[in-house]
Design a protein around this motif. Structure first.
Motif, PDB file in Angstrom:
ATOM      1  N   SER A 220       4.943   3.013 -12.219  1.00  0.00           N
ATOM      2  CA  SER A 220       6.170   3.856 -12.551  1.00  0.00           C
ATOM      3  C   SER A 220       6.370   5.129 -11.776  1.00  0.00           C
ATOM      4  O   SER A 220       7.198   5.508 -11.351  1.00  0.00           O
ATOM      5  CB  SER A 220       6.709   3.942 -13.819  1.00  0.00           C
ATOM      6  N   ALA A 221       4.952   5.701 -11.845  1.00  0.00           N
ATOM      7  CA  ALA A 221       4.811   6.949 -11.063  1.00  0.00           C
ATOM      8  C   ALA A 221       3.611   7.056  -9.826  1.00  0.00           C
ATOM      9  O   ALA A 221       2.833   6.204 -10.269  1.00  0.00           O
ATOM     10  CB  ALA A 221       4.804   8.084 -12.191  1.00  0.00           C
ATOM     11  N   THR A 223       1.423   9.131  -6.806  1.00  0.00           N
ATOM     12  CA  THR A 223       1.283  10.390  -6.182  1.00  0.00           C
ATOM     13  C   THR A 223       0.290  10.161  -4.718  1.00  0.00           C
ATOM     14  O   THR A 223      -0.261   9.311  -4.758  1.00  0.00           O
ATOM     15  CB  THR A 223       0.611  11.459  -7.121  1.00  0.00           C
ATOM     16  N   SER A 259      -1.313   5.248  -8.626  1.00  0.00           N
ATOM     17  CA  SER A 259       0.040   5.048  -9.435  1.00  0.00           C
ATOM     18  C   SER A 259      -0.421   4.967 -10.932  1.00  0.00           C
ATOM     19  O   SER A 259      -1.625   4.891 -11.213  1.00  0.00           O
ATOM     20  CB  SER A 259       0.558   3.802  -9.114  1.00  0.00           C
ATOM     21  N   GLU A 263       4.146  10.639 -14.394  1.00  0.00           N
ATOM     22  CA  GLU A 263       3.467  11.647 -13.503  1.00  0.00           C
ATOM     23  C   GLU A 263       2.146  12.647 -14.281  1.00  0.00           C
ATOM     24  O   GLU A 263       1.506  13.107 -13.921  1.00  0.00           O
ATOM     25  CB  GLU A 263       4.699  12.649 -13.057  1.00  0.00           C
TER      26      GLU A 263
END
Length: 302
Positions: A220-221, A223, A259, A263
């Motif tokens: 879902s998040a 970086t 992932s 976050e």
């Protein structure tokens, strides 16, 4: 008797760790129940199966027997009941299968404990929930999610799954499939009410769908960071093998995509690697890292 042809009550008692009187009484009970088990008196006598009668695991091939005993044999390492069942299964096999089956049973040992960590004990509720699944009985339980207060549910138990020493219960609540981590079940009571189970339910397929859903949630998040290549294996261990994708920049650095479900989980996981990682994007993860850093300085600084 199938394995040896003829046995004495004393031999039966030694094999099953009972008294001779108990062994004799049980043999007589088998005979009285119509099983063709008969005694023969005198020297060299004993109990035997009349006319070559025998029980067998019908239709089992040699390859199937080896596969079965490889599976059960590894379980017998940690489960005394599996060990006892294994011994009984051996005697039910045809003579031509028995040697290979016994060798297969001793060929594999599964040690569930990780290196440097103690074995995670099976939750006490597992046995009770297994019985509910087998007997098709509804279960009333209290469940606490990781981010919410306990709630009470009436569940139709469909099956249990163990993944990496974590046990889960799959079942139906108001007709919809639900997954419960057993370690988060506060209490559970098996009721006398019959449980509903879909006729086409397949536990393995249902669990595969759960795994796919969890993997999607884990993405879902994300970086993008730059770090030393030596750090990448530690990131895989921390976030999960499938959650880390790396591309080499040169012999010392790598560009890594990580992932996670949120976050904030990415920022908290990366905070411990502060001096080794440069976060490229998104800006929101960098902002959360700065907030965490400021909070650490405020709480632990001079």
């Amino acid at each position: 008797m199938q394995a040896r042809g003829r046995v004495t009550a004393k031999e039966v008692a030694a094999e099953f760790e009972t008294s001779v009187a108990t062994a004799r009484r049980d043999l007589e009970a088998l005979s009285a129940a119509g099983i063709p088990v008969y005694p023969q008196a005198g020297r060299g006598g004993g109990w035997h199966l009349l006319g070559g009668a025998r029980t067998d695991l019908s239709g089992l091939t040699s390859a199937e027997a080896r596969a079965l005993f490889l599976l059960v044999g590894s379980a017998a390492f940690v489960d005394p009941e599996a060990k006892s069942a294994l011994r009984k299964l051996v005697h039910a096999l045809p003579d031509t299968f028995r040697t290979d089956a016994e060798a297969a049973a001793e060929a594999v040992v599964i040690d569930p404990a990780r290196w440097g960590q103690p074995h995670r004990a099976q939750p006490p509720l597992v046995t009770e929930l297994q019985a509910a699944v087998i007997k098709r009985r509804k279960v009333r339980l209290s469940y606490r999610g990781w981010d919410r207060d306990p709630v009470e549910r009436l569940c139709d138990p469909w099956g249990l799954v163990e993944k990496n020493e974590v046990w889960c219960l799959l079942g139906g609540v108001d007709g919809a499939q639900r997954t419960f981590r057993i370690e988060r079940i506060i209490w559970a009571v098996v009721t006398d009410e019959p449980a509903d189970r879909p006729n086409d339910f397949d536990l393995a397929e249902a669990w595969n769908r759960v795994v796919c859903d969890v993997n999607q949630q884990r993405e879902s998040a994300s970086t993008i960071v730059v770090t030393n290549t030596e750090i990448v294996p530690f990131l895989r261990e921390q976030f999960g093998e499938l959650a880390v994708e790396d591309t080499a920049i040169d012999g010392h650095q790598a560009r890594v995509r990580i992932s996670a479900p949120a976050e904030i989980m990415l920022a908290r996981g990366l905070a411990g690697w502060g001096e080794y990682i440069d976060v490229l994007e998104p800006a929101s993860v960098r902002s959360e890292l700065m907030r965490l850093g400021a909070a650490l300085v405020k709480r632990n600084g001079p």
